[in-house]
Design a protein around this motif. Structure first.
Motif, PDB file in Angstrom:
ATOM      1  N   ALA A  16       4.825  40.588   8.425  1.00 25.41           N
ATOM      2  CA  ALA A  16       5.526  41.549   9.277  1.00 25.41           C
ATOM      3  C   ALA A  16       5.230  41.273  10.749  1.00 25.41           C
ATOM      4  O   ALA A  16       6.119  41.372  11.602  1.00 25.41           O
ATOM      5  N   GLY A  17       3.986  40.908  11.036  1.00 22.55           N
ATOM      6  CA  GLY A  17       3.615  40.593  12.416  1.00 22.55           C
ATOM      7  C   GLY A  17       4.352  39.378  12.941  1.00 22.55           C
ATOM      8  O   GLY A  17       4.793  39.359  14.107  1.00 22.55           O
ATOM      9  N   ARG A  18       4.498  38.363  12.094  1.00 23.86           N
ATOM     10  CA  ARG A  18       5.248  37.164  12.511  1.00 23.86           C
ATOM     11  C   ARG A  18       6.715  37.507  12.762  1.00 23.86           C
ATOM     12  O   ARG A  18       7.316  37.045  13.736  1.00 23.86           O
ATOM     13  N   GLU A  19       7.280  38.321  11.890  1.00 22.05           N
ATOM     14  CA  GLU A  19       8.682  38.702  12.060  1.00 22.05           C
ATOM     15  C   GLU A  19       8.879  39.504  13.344  1.00 22.05           C
ATOM     16  O   GLU A  19       9.870  39.321  14.053  1.00 22.05           O
ATOM     17  N   GLU A  20       7.940  40.382  13.648  1.00 17.56           N
ATOM     18  CA  GLU A  20       8.018  41.148  14.889  1.00 17.56           C
ATOM     19  C   GLU A  20       7.986  40.223  16.113  1.00 17.56           C
ATOM     20  O   GLU A  20       8.719  40.432  17.080  1.00 17.56           O
ATOM     21  N   ARG A  21       7.147  39.199  16.060  1.00 15.18           N
ATOM     22  CA  ARG A  21       7.070  38.246  17.175  1.00 15.18           C
ATOM     23  C   ARG A  21       8.382  37.478  17.325  1.00 15.18           C
ATOM     24  O   ARG A  21       8.841  37.228  18.446  1.00 15.18           O
ATOM     25  N   HIS A  57      11.115  33.117   7.307  1.00 16.36           N
ATOM     26  CA  HIS A  57      11.294  34.549   7.573  1.00 16.36           C
ATOM     27  C   HIS A  57      12.766  34.928   7.720  1.00 16.36           C
ATOM     28  O   HIS A  57      13.182  35.993   7.278  1.00 16.36           O
ATOM     29  N   PHE A  58      13.524  34.065   8.374  1.00 16.23           N
ATOM     30  CA  PHE A  58      14.939  34.334   8.624  1.00 16.23           C
ATOM     31  C   PHE A  58      15.742  33.099   8.261  1.00 16.23           C
ATOM     32  O   PHE A  58      15.468  32.011   8.755  1.00 16.23           O
TER      33      PHE A  58
END
Length: 201
Positions: A16-21, A57-58
């Motif tokens: 989740a932290g990586r996606e937020e970044r 992630h995406f």
């Protein structure tokens, strides 16, 4: 030794932290340089992740745009709820919601583009529409509902009018100095339509 559940929770937090970044980087680049500058390669460089990590992630740039749009829709809902909650008079919530919508669209142009202009796979106005996408509609509906019998169609019409005016003004197609008068006409139309609705007036 950590339990499997703890390890799973840690991995979820890290993901989740990586996606937020990634999403934050996309927003920053888009706001400063426009969406054409937002590519997987550019984002990987910005946050010092490899491209395969971003793709884990995406699946695509469009998926990142959609994630940005969801963030924006949550932020818009909060802005509109706050605007409606601060009004006192009968018509004030509609005026305040419309003005807050305009301010949001103009102060966050790239975010607004992700939400309503760029193509995404996000599904609106469906039975299974995500709650984050529905929240903005519900915030507008709360301000519109005192004036109409059919809240859904009146809210859609009000939103469409405000969005259209905001987008025309953002693109320089209409005079910005007439914003208040245009919004007042839209608000009056909703009020008048409510007065003519069955069981009202």
């Amino acid at each position: 030794m950590r339990s499997r559940q703890q390890q799973s929770e840690r991995k979820s937090r890290e993901r989740a932290g990586r996606e937020e970044r990634i999403v934050a980087a996309a927003r920053a680049v888009a706001e400063s340089e426009g969406w054409d500058a937002v590519t997987i390669r550019r984002l990987a460089k910005e946050i010092e992740y490899s491209q395969p990590i971003l793709y884990s992630h995406f699946a695509s740039r469009d998926a990142i745009v959609a994630a940005v749009a969801v963030e924006g829709l949550k932020e818009l809902a909060t802005v509109l709820r706050d605007a409606a909650g601060g009004a006192n008079g009968q018509r004030e919530p509609l005026m305040d919601v419309a003005m807050a919508y305009f301010a949001f669209a103009h102060s966050r142009p790239a975010l607004y583009e992700a939400m309503f202009i760029l193509p995404t796979q996000l599904q609106f106005a469906e039975a299974d529409t995500r709650s984050e996408l529905r929240a903005g509609f519900d915030a507008i509906a709360a301000a519109v509902s005192p004036f109409c019998a059919d809240v859904e169609i009146s809210t859609e019409t009000f939103w469409a009018a405000v969005h259209g005016l905001a987008e025309l003004e953002r693109s320089g197609r209409i005079r910005p100095g007439m914003r208040d008068k245009r919004i007042a006409i839209v608000v009056q139309a909703i009020v008048d339509a409510g007065g003519n609705a069955p069981g009202r007036g």
